[in-house]
Write a protein that holds these residues in place. Structure first.
Motif, PDB file in Angstrom:
ATOM      1  N   SER A  49     -80.222 -13.167  -8.937  1.00 51.87           N
ATOM      2  CA  SER A  49     -80.185 -11.943  -9.736  1.00 51.87           C
ATOM      3  C   SER A  49     -79.376 -10.849  -9.036  1.00 51.87           C
ATOM      4  CB  SER A  49     -81.605 -11.430  -9.982  1.00 51.87           C
ATOM      5  OG  SER A  49     -81.586 -10.154 -10.587  1.00 51.87           O
ATOM      6  N   ASP A  50     -78.585 -10.126  -9.814  1.00 52.81           N
ATOM      7  CA  ASP A  50     -77.853  -8.968  -9.288  1.00 52.81           C
ATOM      8  C   ASP A  50     -78.803  -7.850  -8.868  1.00 52.81           C
ATOM      9  OD1 ASP A  50     -75.452 -10.264  -9.763  1.00 52.81           O
ATOM     10  OD2 ASP A  50     -75.180  -9.351 -11.746  1.00 52.81           O
ATOM     11  N   GLU A  51     -80.033  -7.892  -9.363  1.00 52.65           N
ATOM     12  CA  GLU A  51     -81.021  -6.868  -9.016  1.00 52.65           C
ATOM     13  C   GLU A  51     -81.536  -7.025  -7.585  1.00 52.65           C
ATOM     14  OE1 GLU A  51     -82.827  -4.721 -12.127  1.00 52.65           O
ATOM     15  OE2 GLU A  51     -80.663  -4.730 -11.791  1.00 52.65           O
ATOM     16  N   ARG A  52     -81.378  -8.205  -7.014  1.00 49.20           N
ATOM     17  CA  ARG A  52     -81.798  -8.513  -5.643  1.00 49.20           C
ATOM     18  C   ARG A  52     -83.256  -8.117  -5.383  1.00 49.20           C
ATOM     19  NH1 ARG A  52     -77.718  -6.236  -1.368  1.00 49.20           N
ATOM     20  NH2 ARG A  52     -78.824  -7.757  -0.084  1.00 49.20           N
ATOM     21  N   PRO A  53     -84.200  -8.742  -6.086  1.00 49.34           N
ATOM     22  CA  PRO A  53     -85.611  -8.357  -5.921  1.00 49.34           C
ATOM     23  C   PRO A  53     -86.178  -8.659  -4.538  1.00 49.34           C
ATOM     24  CG  PRO A  53     -85.411 -10.338  -7.273  1.00 49.34           C
ATOM     25  CD  PRO A  53     -84.030  -9.794  -7.113  1.00 49.34           C
TER      26      PRO A  53
END
Length: 645
Positions: free
Chosen positions: A351-355
């Motif tokens: 994910s581009d959100e990098r959780p």
């Protein structure tokens, strides 16, 4: 005896034998080493074996004997222990007994992390049949019952052949029916066995994922460095958060059982036994109810505006204890207790959100105006300004051909340090930050660098979480080494308002604001309050990082400026009759094509602070758009809960 039928008869062909000419075609018979001819003259076969040949043969026999004797002695005397060990390895087996992993509780003894039982199918390569047909049949049955791919099962078994007596996991998280079915098959399937192990269950998974971290399968590199500590290739260990930081405490001490096994690896009897020692429990400073409230408020306010990245940190100034810590987006760390689906894997790792990035300690951002209280107290401490020093803010200042603007068109008028903090007046901080301007000597880069680094910026705070970043405090040397440019006065002006190359982490801001709330005593932020080991509670004392850097009177001036920001300045939204608070807003430029970051730091109650905070919404716009409203809701909850108690 009939000579014609005797199998030892030979026909003389008239050819020379041993130097003699055998005449005629009569039959003669071998008798004890000689051949009689027709004239009954015996021909002795030993006549050509000389004494030298006999000695040579004896020498070969003697040498061979001594070689055999030497080899036997070497194997028995020098290598005996080794081969005895190999032989015993086929009969004795060392079984690691895994300890119960320690539990994790919040400050009010609410359980946050527990262990739940799970069944897995294991195999020991040395005892698994090498018959291809047998392995094909077993793996097909396993695949049919579990939904696993048979090719993957076969590959896993073959790749593990070299591990010999190391037990490996084949299928994890079996349901009860699968576990019973495979347990029944153990006697038939040599080398396979069902074992129970514990997996972690995170009760508040999304709310605490960055804090708790998760357990993951040990890698080959990790195994190489940890096998002396009795880790096995089937082990799980902390991969992030508290699970990683406190791995040694949480894991406990393994037990060891030495057993005698049969040819199929089945236990016959126990030779020796050492019990496992359960891991230590962790008691945190965390208030899970406050953590859940902060989680809910961010999701409601920020996500409504399609902002998904941010941080909330709440600390106790007097202890350094972390009461709440969230990094958005979060993730469900319970998914790591089972095999991830492709969708789950992508949502976390791709994910581009990098959780998985814990932005609270590893995110690095321009601080914006949240750094101004530190620049102000440094200027007061150095005598650059006093409480009475004023500058006229007319909308910015000119330096050579450059113009450095204030955020308010037309400026703020006559401004002292209290007003500069309350209204976040850039002009004031340009003046006290730059080396020289219109006859005024400011802090300059060297003194700003000194105070920033001594107050925790550009280095780790020491929080007990892994992967903390250090941010960046630039100076002359850094700029020349990295940009091949000299340091300009404009660089100092930008640094004084939290822009330019200066980068901070949210935990650094939270710790420094907490120090201002604590009369200048900077305590290292801590998540864990105590460790319960063998029934004994071991309290972890607060650790002082910095104290005495600023005078109490100068800190009081800055605190009053932050109080004014709430009463009549940029943070008026949080003003309330139910509590007193002090704060500093910040709006930091990020990429030029994206909205600014929204910051808010502060502490409350103003007179005797119990909590200090940092709120960040990435690309959230003005601080008053999101960061301040988020903290307002949290403060209302916090003080209403205190009133109820």
């Amino acid at each position: 005896m009939n000579a014609n039928r005797d199998p030892f008869n030979i026909k003389l062909s008239g050819q020379p034998v041993k130097g003699y000419l055998l005449k005629d075609a009569n039959q003669s018979i071998w008798r004890d080493g000689y051949i009689p001819n027709s004239n009954d003259q015996s021909i002795w076969l030993w006549e050509n074996i000389t004494p030298g040949k006999i000695i040579f043969l004896l020498a070969i026999l003697i040498i061979s004997f001594f070689i055999l004797l030497g080899r036997t002695s070497y194997l028995q005397l020098w290598r005996g222990d080794y081969y005895r060990g190999v032989a015993e390895g086929n009969r004795l087996k060392e079984v690691i007994i895994m300890p119960k992993r320690g539990l994790i509780f919040d400050d009010h003894d609410q359980l946050l992390v527990r262990n739940i039982p799970s069944y897995s199918l294991f195999f020991t390569p040395a005892y698994v049949s090498s018959n291809t047909a047998v392995i094909q049949r077993i793996t097909k049955e396993i695949a049919d019952k579990t939904g696993e791919q048979q090719t993957e099962l076969l590959k896993k078994i073959e790749n593990a052949r070299q591990m010999s007596y190391q037990t490996m996991d084949l299928v994890e998280n079996l349901d009860d029916q699968q576990a019973i079915a495979f347990k029944i098959k153990e006697q038939e399937w040599s080398g396979f066995e069902v074992q129970e192990r514990s997996v972690r269950q995170y009760i508040y998974s999304n709310e605490t994922s960055q804090l708790m971290g998760y357990l993951g399968k040990i890698t080959e590199d990790e195994y190489s460095s940890l096998q002396e500590q009795n880790y096995q290739l089937i082990d799980w260990l902390g991969k992030g958060g508290l699970e990683k930081k406190y791995e040694v405490n949480l894991r406990g001490q393994v037990g060891i059982k030495n057993i005698e096994v049969n040819a199929k690896g089945r236990e016959l009897k126990v030779i020796s036994w050492r019990d496992a020692q359960s891991g230590s429990d962790l008691l945190l400073h965390l208030d899970i109810d406050l953590q859940k409230k902060a989680f809910a408020v961010f999701n409601e306010l920020a996500k409504n505006r399609k902002k998904t990245k941010g941080v909330i940190i709440i600390m106790e100034p007097k202890t350094g204890g972390i009461k709440a810590l969230l990094s958005f987006p979060t993730y469900d760390n319970n998914v790591f207790s089972k095999r991830l689906s492709s969708e789950e894997y992508d949502s976390i790792f791709q994910s581009d959100e990098r959780p998985l990035l814990n932005r609270s300690i590893a995110g690095q951002y321009p601080s914006g105006s949240t750094i101004k209280p530190l620049i102000a107290v440094a200027a007061l401490q150095e005598g650059v300004v006093t409480e009475q020093t004023t500058f006229n803010s007319t909308g910015g200042i000119h330096y050579d051909q450059w113009f450095f603007p204030d955020w308010k068109a037309g400026g703020h008028g006559i401004t002292n340090v209290i007003k500069a903090l309350a209204q976040s007046v850039n002009t004031y901080f340009y003046m006290i930050g730059v080396e020289q301007y219109n006859g005024v000597t400011g802090l300059g880069v060297d003194r700003m660098y000194s105070y920033l680094t001594r107050f925790g910026f550009g280095q780790k705070t020491g929080i007990d979480l892994p992967s903390e970043a250090i941010g960046l405090v630039p100076n002359r040397e850094w700029k020349w080494e990295n940009k091949k440019e000299p340091w300009y006065p404009g660089d100092s002006m930008h640094m004084a308002i939290g822009q330019g190359e200066l980068l901070v982490t949210p935990i650094q801001l939270a710790a420094y604001v907490s120090a201002l709330a604590n009369q200048g005593t900077y305590l290292k932020p801590k998540v864990v309050k105590a460790i319960k080991e063998n029934g004994q509670l071991i309290l972890l004392d607060p650790e002082v990082y910095q104290t005495g850097l600023f005078s109490a009177s100068n800190i009081d001036i800055v605190r009053r400026g932050m109080r004014e920001a709430v009463l009549a300045g940029s943070a008026q939204q949080i003003k309330s009759p139910n509590y007193t608070a002090a704060g500093k807003t910040g709006t930091a430029q990020a990429q030029t094509d994206k909205p600014t970051h929204s910051w808010f730091v502060g502490f409350a109650p103003y007179e005797n602070p119990e909590i200090a905070w940092t709120v960040l919404v990435e690309n959230g716009g003005e601080s008053t758009d999101l960061a301040v409203p988020i903290m307002k809701r949290i403060l209302e909850y916090y003080f209403s809960q205190l009133a109820d108690k």
